[in-house]
Design a protein around this motif. Structure first.
Motif, PDB file in Angstrom:
ATOM      1  N   ARG A  39       0.016 -23.872  20.763  1.00 27.47           N
ATOM      2  CA  ARG A  39      -1.129 -23.596  19.359  1.00 27.47           C
ATOM      3  C   ARG A  39      -2.371 -24.766  19.523  1.00 27.47           C
ATOM      4  NH1 ARG A  39       2.275 -24.125  15.086  1.00 27.47           N
ATOM      5  NH2 ARG A  39       3.851 -25.194  16.218  1.00 27.47           N
ATOM      6  N   MET A  40      -3.277 -23.578  19.015  1.00 29.75           N
ATOM      7  CA  MET A  40      -4.565 -24.434  18.871  1.00 29.75           C
ATOM      8  C   MET A  40      -5.202 -25.053  17.180  1.00 29.75           C
ATOM      9  SD  MET A  40      -6.017 -23.157  21.685  1.00 29.75           S
ATOM     10  CE  MET A  40      -7.539 -23.796  21.427  1.00 29.75           C
ATOM     11  N   VAL A  41      -4.701 -26.434  17.758  1.00 31.17           N
ATOM     12  CA  VAL A  41      -5.169 -27.220  16.675  1.00 31.17           C
ATOM     13  C   VAL A  41      -6.241 -27.120  15.769  1.00 31.17           C
ATOM     14  CG1 VAL A  41      -4.428 -29.252  15.663  1.00 31.17           C
ATOM     15  CG2 VAL A  41      -3.439 -28.227  17.513  1.00 31.17           C
ATOM     16  N   GLY A  80      -4.003 -23.357   9.685  1.00 32.25           N
ATOM     17  CA  GLY A  80      -3.454 -22.517   9.449  1.00 32.25           C
ATOM     18  C   GLY A  80      -2.175 -21.991  10.535  1.00 32.25           C
ATOM     19  N   GLY A  81      -2.509 -22.457  12.043  1.00 33.13           N
ATOM     20  CA  GLY A  81      -1.925 -22.716  13.067  1.00 33.13           C
ATOM     21  C   GLY A  81      -1.531 -20.936  13.642  1.00 33.13           C
ATOM     22  N   ALA A  82      -3.086 -19.951  13.188  1.00 29.19           N
ATOM     23  CA  ALA A  82      -3.220 -18.703  13.137  1.00 29.19           C
ATOM     24  C   ALA A  82      -3.569 -18.698  14.488  1.00 29.19           C
ATOM     25  CB  ALA A  82      -4.051 -18.072  12.402  1.00 29.19           C
ATOM     26  N   VAL A  83      -4.067 -19.586  15.864  1.00 25.13           N
ATOM     27  CA  VAL A  83      -4.561 -19.120  17.137  1.00 25.13           C
ATOM     28  C   VAL A  83      -3.708 -20.033  18.238  1.00 25.13           C
ATOM     29  CG1 VAL A  83      -6.445 -19.190  18.689  1.00 25.13           C
ATOM     30  CG2 VAL A  83      -6.816 -18.627  16.264  1.00 25.13           C
ATOM     31  N   MET A 250       0.082 -29.470   7.456  1.00 26.35           N
ATOM     32  CA  MET A 250       0.279 -28.114   6.919  1.00 26.35           C
ATOM     33  C   MET A 250      -0.845 -26.733   6.930  1.00 26.35           C
ATOM     34  SD  MET A 250       3.863 -27.926   7.270  1.00 26.35           S
ATOM     35  CE  MET A 250       3.759 -25.508   6.360  1.00 26.35           C
ATOM     36  N   ALA A 251      -1.790 -27.068   5.899  1.00 32.20           N
ATOM     37  CA  ALA A 251      -2.696 -25.861   6.070  1.00 32.20           C
ATOM     38  C   ALA A 251      -3.407 -25.898   7.230  1.00 32.20           C
ATOM     39  CB  ALA A 251      -3.513 -26.850   4.156  1.00 32.20           C
ATOM     40  N   PHE A 252      -4.071 -27.230   8.368  1.00 33.76           N
ATOM     41  CA  PHE A 252      -4.472 -27.248   9.342  1.00 33.76           C
ATOM     42  C   PHE A 252      -3.472 -26.385  10.094  1.00 33.76           C
ATOM     43  CE2 PHE A 252      -7.608 -30.303   6.892  1.00 33.76           C
ATOM     44  CZ  PHE A 252      -8.633 -29.401   7.050  1.00 33.76           C
ATOM     45  N   THR A 253      -2.526 -26.780  10.246  1.00 31.96           N
ATOM     46  CA  THR A 253      -1.488 -26.490  11.571  1.00 31.96           C
ATOM     47  C   THR A 253      -0.280 -25.211  11.410  1.00 31.96           C
ATOM     48  OG1 THR A 253       0.143 -28.359  11.692  1.00 31.96           O
ATOM     49  CG2 THR A 253      -1.907 -28.677  11.992  1.00 31.96           C
ATOM     50  N   GLU A 263       2.329 -32.182  19.824  1.00 31.59           N
ATOM     51  CA  GLU A 263       1.528 -30.885  20.165  1.00 31.59           C
ATOM     52  C   GLU A 263       0.958 -31.166  21.774  1.00 31.59           C
ATOM     53  OE1 GLU A 263       0.850 -27.176  19.016  1.00 31.59           O
ATOM     54  OE2 GLU A 263       1.950 -27.792  17.564  1.00 31.59           O
ATOM     55  N   PRO A 264       1.016 -30.875  22.906  1.00 31.75           N
ATOM     56  CA  PRO A 264       0.867 -30.669  24.312  1.00 31.75           C
ATOM     57  C   PRO A 264      -1.387 -30.958  23.698  1.00 31.75           C
ATOM     58  CG  PRO A 264       2.235 -28.993  24.189  1.00 31.75           C
ATOM     59  CD  PRO A 264       2.222 -29.703  23.134  1.00 31.75           C
ATOM     60  N   PHE A 265      -1.751 -29.881  22.786  1.00 32.15           N
ATOM     61  CA  PHE A 265      -3.542 -29.614  22.678  1.00 32.15           C
ATOM     62  C   PHE A 265      -3.708 -30.623  22.198  1.00 32.15           C
ATOM     63  CE2 PHE A 265      -6.815 -28.722  19.606  1.00 32.15           C
ATOM     64  CZ  PHE A 265      -7.630 -27.873  20.737  1.00 32.15           C
TER      65      PHE A 265
END
Length: 297
Positions: A39-41, A80-83, A250-253, A263-265
């Motif tokens: 997940r790209m944070v 939004g966790g979109a990428v 939640m909004a950002f991820t 998150e490893p990122f």
């Protein structure tokens, strides 16, 4: 090169021995045999990913959008966790560019990226292919970092700087870790609110209020990864309460604070991006000198 192990994630990570000659640039090298749905944070920087290995990273975005190979993305990539990122035998240099210097380096304003992931080939044409070949031929990670830095220096020096008022406002937001009241920024630089908001958005790629929220979230997220409790993080990071922190995360991820903590990122940052703390707030008169090229972290 150090090995990062976090759950199922096993990555080799390299760091440059010397800082970049361009303030506002940090970089790290990654070698990942199996990159499994990362997940790209969102982060308050423009991301430049230069891949050169036998494999190729793949970024899966919203609505089925997909990019392979070297890419560029504006601040807040992954909101939004979109990428999600994946791939096998990935080798790359990842560069984080302060939005203040990103336009000069990239040749386009971060606003022109419009929050999307853009192929470096579409942005730089054949130069992207030449960079890949040279990184592949470089004998060591330190040589790759030196090559990348020379590229960034050349492009930065040829590109136009942002308005010093915009640079100062960004410094103020980053230096406060997102605790700056944006309503006062325009008065402090001597501009109207409309003018600052317009220039900030067009030159850095996001409006001041969004920048404040992103910087504040980034600081809070790293504290969660460090093992601090959500209630304490919310209180110290300027959130109204723990529920406010939860909504922002939640909004950002697209996930919860508890999940973000694993998150490893983010967890790799202690190895890949040492010294990432925000700088002290700069002096207004220094940053507003005519002709000054902004320095940012």
């Amino acid at each position: 090169m150090r090995t990062f192990v976090h759950g199922a994630a096993v990555w080799d990570v390299a760091c440059p021995r010397q800082p970049s000659r361009v303030a506002g640039v940090t970089m790290a090298g990654f070698r990942v045999r199996d990159l499994d749905t990362l997940r790209m944070v969102p982060h308050p920087a423009v991301t430049l990913l230069l891949e050169f290995g036998a494999g190729s990273p793949v970024l899966d975005g919203a609505a089925g959008q997909q990019q392979r190979g070297s890419v560029v993305a504006g601040p807040g990539l992954g909101s939004g966790g979109a990428v999600l990122a994946r791939g096998e035998n990935v080798e790359c240099v990842q560069v984080r560019l302060s939005p203040v210097i990103a336009g000069a380096v990239l040749g386009v304003s971060p606003a022109d990226l419009d929050g999307a992931v853009v192929s470096l080939g579409d942005l730089w044409g054949r130069e992207a292919s030449r960079i890949r070949e040279r990184l592949c031929d470089a004998p060591s990670w330190q040589d790759r970092f030196a090559l990348t830095d020379a590229l960034l220096v050349r492009r930065y020096e040829a590109g136009p700087p942002v308005d010093p008022e915009v640079a100062w406002a960004w410094h103020r937001i980053v230096g406060s870790r997102g605790l700056t009241r944006v309503d006062g920024l325009a008065a402090e630089v001597g501009w109207s609110r409309k003018r600052l908001w317009s220039r900030f958005r067009s030159q850095l790629g996001l409006p001041p209020k969004r920048a404040v929220k992103l910087v504040r979230f980034d600081h809070a997220a790293h504290r969660l990864v460090a093992g601090e409790g959500a209630a304490q993080v919310a209180a110290d990071a300027g959130y109204a309460d723990q529920s406010h922190l939860h909504r922002d995360v939640m909004a950002f991820t697209g996930t919860t604070p508890a999940a973000v903590a694993g998150e490893p990122f983010l967890a790799v940052d202690d190895i890949a991006w040492p010294g990432r703390e925000a700088p002290a707030r700069p002096h207004l008169s220094r940053d507003l000198r005519l002709g000054h090229r902004p320095q940012d972290a």
